[in-house]
Design an enzyme around this catalytic site. Structure first.
Site, PDB file in Angstrom:
ATOM      1  N   SER A 250       0.853  -1.198   0.000  1.00 43.79           N
ATOM      2  CA  SER A 250       0.000   0.000   0.000  1.00 43.79           C
ATOM      3  C   SER A 250       0.881   1.238   0.000  1.00 43.79           C
ATOM      4  O   SER A 250       1.682   1.451   0.914  1.00 43.79           O
ATOM      5  CB  SER A 250      -0.898   0.022   1.227  1.00 43.79           C
ATOM      6  OG  SER A 250      -1.431   1.319   1.373  1.00 43.79           O
TER       7      SER A 250
ATOM      8  N   HIS B  79      -1.261  -1.222  -4.247  1.00 43.14           N
ATOM      9  CA  HIS B  79      -2.534  -0.865  -3.623  1.00 43.14           C
ATOM     10  C   HIS B  79      -2.574   0.651  -3.410  1.00 43.14           C
ATOM     11  O   HIS B  79      -1.698   1.224  -2.754  1.00 43.14           O
ATOM     12  CB  HIS B  79      -2.647  -1.612  -2.290  1.00 43.14           C
ATOM     13  CG  HIS B  79      -3.968  -1.480  -1.619  1.00 43.14           C
ATOM     14  ND1 HIS B  79      -5.066  -2.234  -1.970  1.00 43.14           N
ATOM     15  CD2 HIS B  79      -4.375  -0.675  -0.610  1.00 43.14           C
ATOM     16  CE1 HIS B  79      -6.099  -1.907  -1.197  1.00 43.14           C
ATOM     17  NE2 HIS B  79      -5.702  -0.949  -0.360  1.00 43.14           N
TER      18      HIS B  79
ATOM     19  N   ASP C 252      -4.688   3.710  -1.923  1.00 36.38           N
ATOM     20  CA  ASP C 252      -5.752   4.063  -0.974  1.00 36.38           C
ATOM     21  C   ASP C 252      -6.214   5.492  -1.198  1.00 36.38           C
ATOM     22  O   ASP C 252      -5.462   6.437  -0.943  1.00 36.38           O
ATOM     23  CB  ASP C 252      -5.228   3.918   0.462  1.00 36.38           C
ATOM     24  CG  ASP C 252      -5.117   2.470   0.864  1.00 36.38           C
ATOM     25  OD1 ASP C 252      -6.121   1.752   0.756  1.00 36.38           O
ATOM     26  OD2 ASP C 252      -4.026   2.061   1.295  1.00 36.38           O
TER      27      ASP C 252
ATOM     28  N   MET D 153      -8.717   8.433  -0.132  1.00 33.50           N
ATOM     29  CA  MET D 153      -9.532   8.865   1.011  1.00 33.50           C
ATOM     30  C   MET D 153     -10.030  10.277   0.768  1.00 33.50           C
ATOM     31  O   MET D 153      -9.253  11.146   0.351  1.00 33.50           O
ATOM     32  CB  MET D 153      -8.691   8.837   2.285  1.00 33.50           C
ATOM     33  CG  MET D 153      -8.096   7.467   2.555  1.00 33.50           C
ATOM     34  SD  MET D 153      -7.117   7.497   4.044  1.00 33.50           S
ATOM     35  CE  MET D 153      -6.521   5.810   4.067  1.00 33.50           C
TER      36      MET D 153
ATOM     37  N   HIS E 128      -8.342   1.320  -4.174  1.00 29.66           N
ATOM     38  CA  HIS E 128      -9.306   1.118  -3.092  1.00 29.66           C
ATOM     39  C   HIS E 128      -9.846   2.483  -2.712  1.00 29.66           C
ATOM     40  O   HIS E 128      -9.145   3.267  -2.071  1.00 29.66           O
ATOM     41  CB  HIS E 128      -8.563   0.444  -1.918  1.00 29.66           C
ATOM     42  CG  HIS E 128      -9.365   0.307  -0.667  1.00 29.66           C
ATOM     43  ND1 HIS E 128      -8.774   0.100   0.565  1.00 29.66           N
ATOM     44  CD2 HIS E 128     -10.708   0.327  -0.440  1.00 29.66           C
ATOM     45  CE1 HIS E 128      -9.715   0.003   1.497  1.00 29.66           C
ATOM     46  NE2 HIS E 128     -10.898   0.145   0.914  1.00 29.66           N
TER      47      HIS E 128
ATOM     48  N   MET F  61     -12.020   4.876  -0.638  1.00 32.72           N
ATOM     49  CA  MET F  61     -12.758   5.085   0.612  1.00 32.72           C
ATOM     50  C   MET F  61     -13.396   6.459   0.481  1.00 32.72           C
ATOM     51  O   MET F  61     -12.952   7.443   1.082  1.00 32.72           O
ATOM     52  CB  MET F  61     -11.782   4.991   1.799  1.00 32.72           C
ATOM     53  CG  MET F  61     -11.300   3.560   2.020  1.00 32.72           C
ATOM     54  SD  MET F  61      -9.756   3.476   2.947  1.00 32.72           S
ATOM     55  CE  MET F  61      -8.585   3.585   1.615  1.00 32.72           C
TER      56      MET F  61
ATOM     57  N   MET G 150     -11.809  -5.503   5.217  1.00 30.48           N
ATOM     58  CA  MET G 150     -10.990  -4.587   6.011  1.00 30.48           C
ATOM     59  C   MET G 150     -10.697  -5.232   7.368  1.00 30.48           C
ATOM     60  O   MET G 150     -11.616  -5.617   8.089  1.00 30.48           O
ATOM     61  CB  MET G 150     -11.727  -3.261   6.271  1.00 30.48           C
ATOM     62  CG  MET G 150     -11.891  -2.328   5.087  1.00 30.48           C
ATOM     63  SD  MET G 150     -10.397  -1.701   4.305  1.00 30.48           S
ATOM     64  CE  MET G 150      -9.416  -1.124   5.672  1.00 30.48           C
TER      65      MET G 150
ATOM     66  N   GLY H 142      -9.014   4.363   6.925  1.00 29.31           N
ATOM     67  CA  GLY H 142      -8.661   5.767   7.151  1.00 29.31           C
ATOM     68  C   GLY H 142      -7.192   6.005   7.462  1.00 29.31           C
ATOM     69  O   GLY H 142      -6.686   7.077   7.173  1.00 29.31           O
ATOM     70  N   PHE H 143      -6.539   5.023   8.024  1.00 28.24           N
ATOM     71  CA  PHE H 143      -5.151   5.235   8.441  1.00 28.24           C
ATOM     72  C   PHE H 143      -4.329   3.963   8.241  1.00 28.24           C
ATOM     73  O   PHE H 143      -4.847   2.853   8.432  1.00 28.24           O
ATOM     74  CB  PHE H 143      -5.087   5.636   9.920  1.00 28.24           C
ATOM     75  CG  PHE H 143      -5.847   6.898  10.208  1.00 28.24           C
ATOM     76  CD1 PHE H 143      -5.222   8.139  10.071  1.00 28.24           C
ATOM     77  CD2 PHE H 143      -7.188   6.852  10.554  1.00 28.24           C
ATOM     78  CE1 PHE H 143      -5.938   9.310  10.301  1.00 28.24           C
ATOM     79  CE2 PHE H 143      -7.910   8.022  10.782  1.00 28.24           C
ATOM     80  CZ  PHE H 143      -7.285   9.261  10.656  1.00 28.24           C
ATOM     81  N   GLY H 144      -3.055   4.139   7.907  1.00 26.44           N
ATOM     82  CA  GLY H 144      -2.132   3.016   7.864  1.00 26.44           C
ATOM     83  C   GLY H 144      -1.595   2.738   9.265  1.00 26.44           C
ATOM     84  O   GLY H 144      -1.790   3.537  10.196  1.00 26.44           O
ATOM     85  N   GLY H 145      -0.930   1.608   9.403  1.00 25.05           N
ATOM     86  CA  GLY H 145      -0.201   1.314  10.630  1.00 25.05           C
ATOM     87  C   GLY H 145      -1.045   0.973  11.845  1.00 25.05           C
ATOM     88  O   GLY H 145      -0.571   1.099  12.972  1.00 25.05           O
TER      89      GLY H 145
ATOM     90  N   ASP I 256      -7.012  -6.362   4.119  1.00 22.90           N
ATOM     91  CA  ASP I 256      -6.379  -5.046   4.107  1.00 22.90           C
ATOM     92  C   ASP I 256      -6.393  -4.437   5.504  1.00 22.90           C
ATOM     93  O   ASP I 256      -7.446  -4.122   6.050  1.00 22.90           O
ATOM     94  CB  ASP I 256      -7.144  -4.151   3.115  1.00 22.90           C
ATOM     95  CG  ASP I 256      -6.519  -2.775   2.959  1.00 22.90           C
ATOM     96  OD1 ASP I 256      -5.406  -2.551   3.470  1.00 22.90           O
ATOM     97  OD2 ASP I 256      -7.155  -1.933   2.294  1.00 22.90           O
ATOM     98  N   GLY I 257      -5.191  -4.281   6.059  1.00 25.11           N
ATOM     99  CA  GLY I 257      -5.047  -3.593   7.333  1.00 25.11           C
ATOM    100  C   GLY I 257      -4.321  -4.421   8.374  1.00 25.11           C
ATOM    101  O   GLY I 257      -4.750  -5.524   8.712  1.00 25.11           O
ATOM    102  N   GLY I 258      -3.191  -3.912   8.836  1.00 17.37           N
ATOM    103  CA  GLY I 258      -2.454  -4.577   9.910  1.00 17.37           C
ATOM    104  C   GLY I 258      -1.799  -5.891   9.508  1.00 17.37           C
ATOM    105  O   GLY I 258      -1.475  -6.709  10.372  1.00 17.37           O
TER     106      GLY I 258
ATOM    107  N   GLY J 267       1.018  -2.052   4.146  1.00 19.10           N
ATOM    108  CA  GLY J 267       1.604  -0.724   4.005  1.00 19.10           C
ATOM    109  C   GLY J 267       2.789  -0.558   4.919  1.00 19.10           C
ATOM    110  O   GLY J 267       3.944  -0.680   4.509  1.00 19.10           O
TER     111      GLY J 267
HETATM  112  C1  DX5 Z   1      -6.528   1.702   5.516  1.00 23.05           C
HETATM  113  C2  DX5 Z   1      -6.086   1.322   4.125  1.00 23.05           C
HETATM  114  C3  DX5 Z   1      -5.043   0.286   4.080  1.00 23.05           C
HETATM  115  C4  DX5 Z   1      -3.747   0.682   4.737  1.00 23.05           C
HETATM  116  C5  DX5 Z   1      -3.023  -0.541   5.141  1.00 23.05           C
HETATM  117  O1  DX5 Z   1      -7.533   2.631   5.428  1.00 23.05           O
HETATM  118  O2  DX5 Z   1      -7.186   0.831   3.370  1.00 23.05           O
HETATM  119  O3  DX5 Z   1      -4.785  -0.132   2.754  1.00 23.05           O
HETATM  120  O4  DX5 Z   1      -2.932   1.442   3.913  1.00 23.05           O
HETATM  121  O5  DX5 Z   1      -1.930  -0.129   5.861  1.00 23.05           O
HETATM  122  P1  DX5 Z   1      -1.247  -1.062   6.959  1.00 23.05           P
HETATM  123  O6  DX5 Z   1      -0.735  -2.270   6.240  1.00 23.05           O
HETATM  124  O7  DX5 Z   1      -0.158  -0.179   7.466  1.00 23.05           O
HETATM  125  O8  DX5 Z   1      -2.298  -1.395   7.955  1.00 23.05           O
HETATM  126 ZN    ZN Z   2      -6.653  -0.132   1.349  1.00 23.85          ZN
END
Ligand code: DX5
Ligand code: ZN
Length: 230
Positions: free
Chosen positions: A14, A39, A41, A43, A72, A74, A143, A148-151, A178-180, A200
């Site tokens: 991502s 990927h 993202d 937003m 993707h 959002m 999800m 909304g946020f990475g990490g 997707d996520g974590g 990501g």
């Molecule tokens: C969250 C995004 C994800 C995000 C994943 O809103 O849709 O794609 O970038 O990031 P990580 O892998 O850091 O959770």
């Molecule tokens: Zn995503």
């Protein structure tokens, strides 16, 4: 034309966690390092409480990579923005079921623009919300964090839903998580049917992103082999 029909493990870095001052190098690094998809993202600060990037960035990076663009969105009006995101170079357009009352219209619109289509579900959205549309999409994105946020930390409670969706997909359809995702969480996601893994922070935040990506792939492959193919 690249598509997602062949069943195999795919890793999708991502871009959200990349260094935006060095996008071209960061993309080249993951492309040469074996990424399957990129990927993207998107937003809007409305569907999710954050803003990222948009069409002009996709147009620019389209010129510097052959990677499949897994977009993707959002955003609150996925139908309105499908065409510009697809014309900018997206190979897939994944939108949220929570964002529209007319998902079928969006799916038909995206298909008409010769693009793969995906449906995304928030952590608390049940499988039933997308079940009637399941046969019409190329990919379902589960999800495993709040969008909304990475990490953020992986939400393991979504895994039974992932398994249920996986059992209802055809072999030519993909299940994306997707996520974590990192080398510690990817195994359980693979065991529960996921075969596209977005990561990501675990890739772009690593001191060696290419080996982080390889480790995630190896763990996913080993877990998939142990858990059996769909
Ligand atoms: C969250 C995004 C994800 C995000 C994943 O809103 O849709 O794609 O970038 O990031 P990580 O892998 O850091 O959770
Ligand atoms: Zn995503």
């Amino acid at each position: 034309m690249k598509d997602l029909k062949e069943p195999r493990i795919r890793i999708a870095p991502s871009l959200l966690s990349a260094d935006f001052g060095r996008l071209k190098e960061q993309i080249a690094m993951v492309e040469e390092g074996g990424a399957d998809l990129l990927h993207l993202d998107i937003m809007d600060g409305h569907f999710v409480p954050n803003l990222s990037f948009g069409v002009p960035v996709i147009e620019k990076i389209r010129g510097c990579t052959e990677l499949y663009f897994d977009t993707h969105v959002m955003i609150t009006d996925p139908d309105k923005y499908a065409e510009p995101f697809i014309k900018a170079g997206s190979n897939n357009y994944t939108f949220h079921i929570e964002a529209t009352n007319e998902p079928r219209k969006v799916i038909d619109h995206v298909r008409g623009l010769n693009c793969d289509v995906g449906l995304a579900l928030n952590p608390d959205t049940p499988f039933g919300a997308i079940e009637p549309l399941l046969s019409e999409v190329d990919v379902v994105l589960v999800m495993s964090v709040w969008p909304g946020f990475g990490g953020q930390r992986f939400i393991a409670e979504v895994l039974p839903k992932a398994a249920e969706i996986s059992r209802n997909l055809r072999p030519d359809q993909r299940l994306e998580i997707d996520g974590g995702i990192d080398f510690q969480t990817v195994g359980s996601a693979a065991e529960n049917g996921a075969d596209i893994f977005v990561a990501g922070f675990a890739i772009f935040g690593a001191s060696d992103p290419v080996s982080a990506m390889a480790r995630i792939r190896e763990t996913a492959q080993a877990s998939k082999a142990a858990g059996g193919e769909r």
